[in-house]
Design a protein around this motif. Structure first.
Motif, short mmCIF file in Angstrom:
data_model
loop_
_atom_site.label_atom_id
_atom_site.label_comp_id
_atom_site.label_asym_id
_atom_site.label_seq_id
_atom_site.Cartn_x
_atom_site.Cartn_y
_atom_site.Cartn_z
N ASP A 47 -36.85 -17.06 -30.98
CA ASP A 47 -36.86 -17.37 -29.56
C ASP A 47 -38.23 -17.86 -29.11
O ASP A 47 -38.34 -18.77 -28.29
CB ASP A 47 -36.47 -16.13 -28.74
CG ASP A 47 -35.01 -15.73 -28.94
OD1 ASP A 47 -34.32 -16.41 -29.73
OD2 ASP A 47 -34.57 -14.76 -28.32
N ILE A 48 -39.28 -17.25 -29.66
CA ILE A 48 -40.65 -17.67 -29.32
C ILE A 48 -40.90 -19.10 -29.79
O ILE A 48 -41.49 -19.91 -29.08
CB ILE A 48 -41.67 -16.71 -29.95
CG1 ILE A 48 -41.53 -15.31 -29.33
CG2 ILE A 48 -43.09 -17.23 -29.77
CD1 ILE A 48 -42.40 -14.26 -29.99
N GLU A 49 -40.43 -19.40 -31.00
CA GLU A 49 -40.63 -20.75 -31.54
C GLU A 49 -39.88 -21.79 -30.71
O GLU A 49 -40.38 -22.88 -30.45
CB GLU A 49 -40.16 -20.81 -33.00
CG GLU A 49 -40.49 -22.13 -33.68
CD GLU A 49 -40.16 -22.13 -35.16
OE1 GLU A 49 -40.46 -23.13 -35.83
OE2 GLU A 49 -39.59 -21.13 -35.64
N THR A 80 -34.57 -15.01 -22.90
CA THR A 80 -35.28 -16.27 -23.15
C THR A 80 -34.30 -17.43 -23.25
O THR A 80 -34.51 -18.49 -22.64
CB THR A 80 -36.10 -16.18 -24.45
OG1 THR A 80 -37.07 -15.13 -24.32
CG2 THR A 80 -36.81 -17.49 -24.74
#
Length: 230
Positions: free
Chosen positions: A136-138, A174
């Motif tokens: 999700d961060i990527e 996210t």
């Protein structure tokens, strides 16, 4: 356009990937590579077979999700003829690879941004069975790197070139925010065949938009808007 070893990344990808019917239509496929295993999280004295371990469209196989994603890529390449690939396919080493190499290394975020910039389409596949630590961060890092959303200025890449495919049951605040924050489409699927149909429709629509001239050529995206920030 970002370069690798002095060569535009788009040229690097077309050189390193095997030929398809539509070599110039690059499709970067992103998603988790590791399958969720319930026995990772249960005590040794708990019988996994007694638990509800249904993990959706990709949860019945003993294969890792990397293998499942590779099958999707192969389907895209053979059935649709597009030049689809995963991050591991161009064989560009990342900084966390311990093996010695003479090739230039890239960190994983910069690599993903470069692949996305060079591609005609970017597809995020998020199965229920995937271990999404960091994924999700990527996704957020890649999308924000192209100035997508409601901020000032022109996006560095058209948001229509991105699409998130999330399996039913994948909960993520996210991901919920992606359509609102980045103006990128998010579609949910229930089965593998449904996912394939959705991806095929997305790519067909994108190809029509390119042919009508509704979207600038991929090379022009970068030339017009400048280099992406690291």
């Amino acid at each position: 356009m970002r370069t690798y070893d002095g060569v535009p990344m788009r040229d690097i990808l077309r050189e390193r990937l095997e030929s398809t019917a539509h070599d110039d239509f690059l499709v970067y496929v992103m998603g988790p590579y590791t399958t969720f295993r319930l026995d990772y999280y249960l005590r040794d004295d708990v019988d996994v077979s007694e638990r509800d371990t249904t993990l959706g469209a990709f949860g019945d196989s003993e294969k890792e999700l990397l293998d499942e994603l590779q099958e999707i890529v192969e389907w895209l390449r053979t059935e649709l003829g597009v030049n689809a690939f995963l991050a591991v396919d161009p064989d560009i080493p990342t900084e966390d690879i311990p093996e010695e190499t003479d090739q230039e290394r890239m960190n994983v975020i910069s690599q993903s941004k470069a692949y996305a910039e060079a591609s005609n389409a970017v597809v995020f596949v998020l199965p229920k069975a995937g271990v999404r630590d960091g994924v999700d961060i990527e996704i957020g890092a890649v999308l924000s790197g192209f100035d997508l959303g409601h901020g000032e200025g022109t996006p560095r890449k058209a948001p229509q070139r991105f699409h998130v495919f999330r399996e039913h049951g994948v909960a993520s605040a996210t991901l919920d925010a992606v359509p609102h924050e980045y103006e990128v489409a998010l579609t949910e699927y229930g089965t593998r065949s449904e996912l394939q149909d959705q991806i095929a429709r997305f790519l067909a629509g994108l190809l029509r938009s390119e042919r009508r001239g509704d979207l600038p050529p991929v090379d022009d995206d970068s030339e017009t808007n400048g280099m992406l920030g690291e």
